[in-house]
Scaffold this motif. Sequence first.
Motif: not given
Length: 313
Positions: A126-137
Motif C-alpha cells: 500500500x501507499x500512505x500519505x507522505x510528509x510534505x517537502x519544503x521546496x527550497x529550490x
Amino acid sequence: MSDVSTFSTLGLWGDVAVAVLGGAIRVGTPFLFVSLGECLTEKSGRINLGLEGVLVLSAMAAFGGSYLTGSAWLGVLIGCCAGALLALLHGLLCSLPRVNDIATGIALMLLGAGLAFYLGKPLIQPQAAQIPALELGAWSSSPQVQAALRINALFPLGVALAAFLAWALANTRWGLIVRMAGDSSDAARALGYSVNTVRVLATTAGGFIAGLGGASLSLHYPGSWNEGLSSGQGLIAVALVIFARWRPMACLGAALLFGGAGALGPALQSVGIGWGYHLFNAVPYALTLLILLWTCSPRRSLQGAPLELGMSR
C-alpha cells in the motif's frame, strides 16, 4: 541543445555538489534524529543499542498510522510513540539488578525488528500519505537543483531540536540532572534524585526522538515500508554520537556528513557517472569503521563521554 539542457547552469560538478548537499539533508535526517535520541540517552548514563529496532518499528508504525488515518502527521506521532514504548521497555529492563545495557539493547533490537517485520507485512504494497517537502529550490529553473533542494519538512525540526538539547543540557535544571546521572550516580542519589527514574525518562524521550527518524524513512525518503528499510542506520547512529563527542549540535554535523556520504553514489549516477556506484554506497559503512578505529584509543574514546558509561552495571 539537448545535451546542454541536461545539466543546470552550475555545470557538471556544480550539479554533483548540489545533489550531495540535498542528499546530505535527505539521507541525514534519520541519522540526525536517531543520534540525538541516543545522545540524550547516553547523557543519562545508559546505552541503547536497540535503536535499530526502535528505528525499524517506528518506521513501520508511522507508515501504518499514516495509511490507516490518511494523515502523515498522525503517522509521525504514532511512530514516535512506538519508538518511545520500545525504549521505555529497554529503560525498565535495564533498571533491574544485574541487567546489562548492551545485552538488553541487542535483545530489543531483535524484538523491534521482529515485531516490525511481522506486523508490517500487510503494509509492503500500500501507499500512505507522505510528509510534505519544503521546496527550497524554487529560486532555480533547473530541475536538478529543485529536486536536490526538496527538503523533508522534519529536517528544520531536527535542527531546532539539536539546538534546544544543546541549550537545555547546559542551562536547565533537568539538563543538569540528566548530566549528573550520567557522570555520577552517587552524586545524583546524594541530592535525592532517583537515577533509575532519570535514566528511564531519558531513554524513553530518546526513543521518541529516534521515532522521528523512523517516520522520516517510511514517510519521506524512500517513502515506503519494506523490511530492509533501515540498513543499519540505528547502529551507525551510536557511532555518530561517539564521533560527535556527545554534543547535540555536533550530532547535526555528523548526520549531514554521513548523509552526504550516503548520497554521493546517487549524486554521481544522476549526472551519468555510473562506475563504482555500489562502492560509493558502501562509504557510510566504511566511514563508521574509520570512526570506530579512530576512537578505539581510551584517551580519545572517553573524551567527553558521560563517566557512568565506562562503569560495568
